[in-house]
Motif scaffolding. Sequence first.
Motif, short mmCIF file in Angstrom:
data_model
loop_
_atom_site.label_atom_id
_atom_site.label_comp_id
_atom_site.label_asym_id
_atom_site.label_seq_id
_atom_site.Cartn_x
_atom_site.Cartn_y
_atom_site.Cartn_z
N ASN A 168 19.85 -36.68 -20.42
CA ASN A 168 19.93 -38.10 -20.75
C ASN A 168 21.35 -38.59 -20.52
O ASN A 168 22.30 -38.08 -21.12
N THR A 169 21.52 -39.58 -19.64
CA THR A 169 22.85 -40.13 -19.36
C THR A 169 22.87 -41.62 -19.66
O THR A 169 21.83 -42.28 -19.68
N MET A 170 24.07 -42.12 -19.87
CA MET A 170 24.25 -43.55 -20.09
C MET A 170 25.06 -44.13 -18.95
O MET A 170 26.12 -43.59 -18.60
N CYS A 171 24.56 -45.21 -18.36
CA CYS A 171 25.24 -45.86 -17.23
C CYS A 171 25.62 -47.29 -17.62
O CYS A 171 24.77 -48.17 -17.66
N LEU A 172 26.89 -47.48 -17.91
CA LEU A 172 27.38 -48.79 -18.33
C LEU A 172 28.21 -49.49 -17.26
O LEU A 172 28.61 -50.64 -17.44
N SER A 173 28.46 -48.78 -16.14
CA SER A 173 29.31 -49.35 -15.09
C SER A 173 28.93 -48.75 -13.75
O SER A 173 28.19 -47.76 -13.67
N SER A 174 29.47 -49.33 -12.68
CA SER A 174 29.23 -48.79 -11.35
C SER A 174 29.84 -47.40 -11.22
O SER A 174 29.32 -46.55 -10.48
N LYS A 175 30.90 -47.14 -11.95
CA LYS A 175 31.52 -45.81 -11.96
C LYS A 175 30.55 -44.77 -12.52
O LYS A 175 30.44 -43.65 -12.01
N ASN A 204 27.27 -45.03 -12.48
CA ASN A 204 26.20 -44.87 -11.48
C ASN A 204 26.62 -43.89 -10.39
O ASN A 204 25.83 -43.03 -9.97
N LEU A 205 27.86 -44.02 -9.93
CA LEU A 205 28.38 -43.13 -8.89
C LEU A 205 28.49 -41.70 -9.41
O LEU A 205 28.18 -40.75 -8.68
N ARG A 206 28.92 -41.56 -10.64
CA ARG A 206 29.01 -40.23 -11.27
C ARG A 206 27.66 -39.53 -11.23
O ARG A 206 27.56 -38.36 -10.87
N ASN A 207 26.60 -40.24 -11.60
CA ASN A 207 25.26 -39.65 -11.58
C ASN A 207 24.81 -39.32 -10.17
O ASN A 207 24.21 -38.27 -9.92
N GLN A 208 25.09 -40.22 -9.25
CA GLN A 208 24.71 -39.99 -7.85
C GLN A 208 25.40 -38.74 -7.30
O GLN A 208 24.76 -37.92 -6.62
N ASN A 209 26.67 -38.57 -7.63
CA ASN A 209 27.41 -37.39 -7.17
C ASN A 209 26.84 -36.11 -7.77
O ASN A 209 26.75 -35.08 -7.08
N LEU A 210 26.44 -36.19 -9.03
CA LEU A 210 25.85 -35.02 -9.68
C LEU A 210 24.56 -34.61 -8.99
O LEU A 210 24.33 -33.43 -8.70
N ILE A 211 23.72 -35.58 -8.71
CA ILE A 211 22.44 -35.30 -8.06
C ILE A 211 22.66 -34.70 -6.67
O ILE A 211 21.98 -33.75 -6.28
N GLU A 212 23.64 -35.23 -5.95
CA GLU A 212 23.90 -34.74 -4.60
C GLU A 212 24.51 -33.34 -4.61
O GLU A 212 24.32 -32.57 -3.66
N GLU A 213 25.22 -33.00 -5.68
CA GLU A 213 25.85 -31.67 -5.76
C GLU A 213 24.82 -30.56 -5.93
O GLU A 213 25.05 -29.42 -5.54
N ILE A 214 23.69 -30.88 -6.54
CA ILE A 214 22.66 -29.85 -6.74
C ILE A 214 21.83 -29.78 -5.47
O ILE A 214 20.70 -30.28 -5.39
N ASN A 215 22.41 -29.18 -4.46
CA ASN A 215 21.78 -29.09 -3.15
C ASN A 215 21.30 -27.65 -2.95
O ASN A 215 21.93 -26.85 -2.26
N ASP A 216 20.21 -27.32 -3.61
CA ASP A 216 19.70 -25.95 -3.61
C ASP A 216 18.18 -26.01 -3.54
O ASP A 216 17.54 -26.69 -4.34
N ASP A 217 17.63 -25.26 -2.60
CA ASP A 217 16.18 -25.26 -2.43
C ASP A 217 15.43 -24.64 -3.61
O ASP A 217 14.21 -24.75 -3.69
N SER A 218 16.18 -24.01 -4.52
CA SER A 218 15.55 -23.40 -5.69
C SER A 218 15.22 -24.42 -6.78
O SER A 218 14.54 -24.09 -7.74
N TYR A 219 15.72 -25.66 -6.60
CA TYR A 219 15.56 -26.67 -7.63
C TYR A 219 15.04 -27.97 -7.03
O TYR A 219 15.35 -28.33 -5.90
N LYS A 220 14.26 -28.67 -7.83
CA LYS A 220 13.84 -30.03 -7.51
C LYS A 220 14.54 -30.96 -8.49
O LYS A 220 14.51 -30.74 -9.70
N ILE A 221 15.19 -31.99 -7.97
CA ILE A 221 15.92 -32.90 -8.84
C ILE A 221 15.45 -34.33 -8.61
O ILE A 221 15.21 -34.75 -7.47
#
Length: 221
Positions: free
Chosen positions: A176-183, A185-202
Motif C-alpha cells: 500500500n503506497t500513498m501518492c500525493l505528488s508527481s514525485k 507517482n514517479l517513485r512508484n513507476q521506478n519501483l515497478i520498472e526495477e522488478i524486471n524478473d520473469d519469476s514475478y508478475k507485478i
Amino acid sequence: MLYKLLSYILPVKIFQAKSKLSKTIEITWVNGELVMDSENTNYSYGSLQRILRKGLNHLGFEKISKMNNALILGVAGGSVIKTLVDEINFKGQITGVDIDPNIIKIANDYFKLDEIKNLNIVIDDAFEFVLKTKERYDLIVIDIFQDTTMPNFLFEKFFINRICFLLQSKGVVLFNTMCLSSKDNLRNQNLIEEINDDSYKIQSIPRVEVHNELIIIEKLD
C-alpha cells in the motif's frame, strides 16, 4: 452506546495520544465504527481498511483463505488483520510487525488484537525484521506510514528484493503506497520498472480512495 449513535451525525473522538513517529494517534467513532487516525490520515479501519480489502479481494478471498502464513509489516490498529480473520476466515499464522509498542497497546485496548489466537505481534523495525527472519510467507502486506510520509527504505531495491526472497512459491506481496505528488507517482513507476524478473508478475491498482496506489507482486514459481 451513546458515542456510537452520535457518530452517525458527526465524528466523536474518544482517545488521543502523542506519537514520536506519527505526531498524534486518535481513536474516533465514525458512522458507528471505531477508526484509528494519525494527525493527517487514516491509520486503521475506515478508508485504510477499504483500500487493503480491495487489494485482498483482487487477489481472491478464497485463495488467501488457503494460505498458511502471512506477514503484516505495519500493524497500527490491525484493520487488515481483522479483514483476514473475520472476513476471509484466514486460519494460518499471522505475524504482525510494528516499530511502535504504544500503538500496539492502543490497538489491543480498542480493537482487541491480543484476542486473535493466530496472531503474533513483533515489536521491531520492519527493515530489521525482514533481514533477520528465516521464515517464508504466502502473503506479505506492506502498510507502513509515518502520518502521510513513507520511509525511503521501502522503495529501495535491496528491500524489495529481500521481500520477494521471503515469498513462498506462488506467494504474493500487497504493498500500500500513498501518492500525493508527481514525485510519488514517479517513485512508484521506478519501483515497478526495477522488478524486471520473469519469476514475478507485478501490477498496480491506482487511485484507491483518491491518494493510494496498491502494488501487487506475485511470485510465479
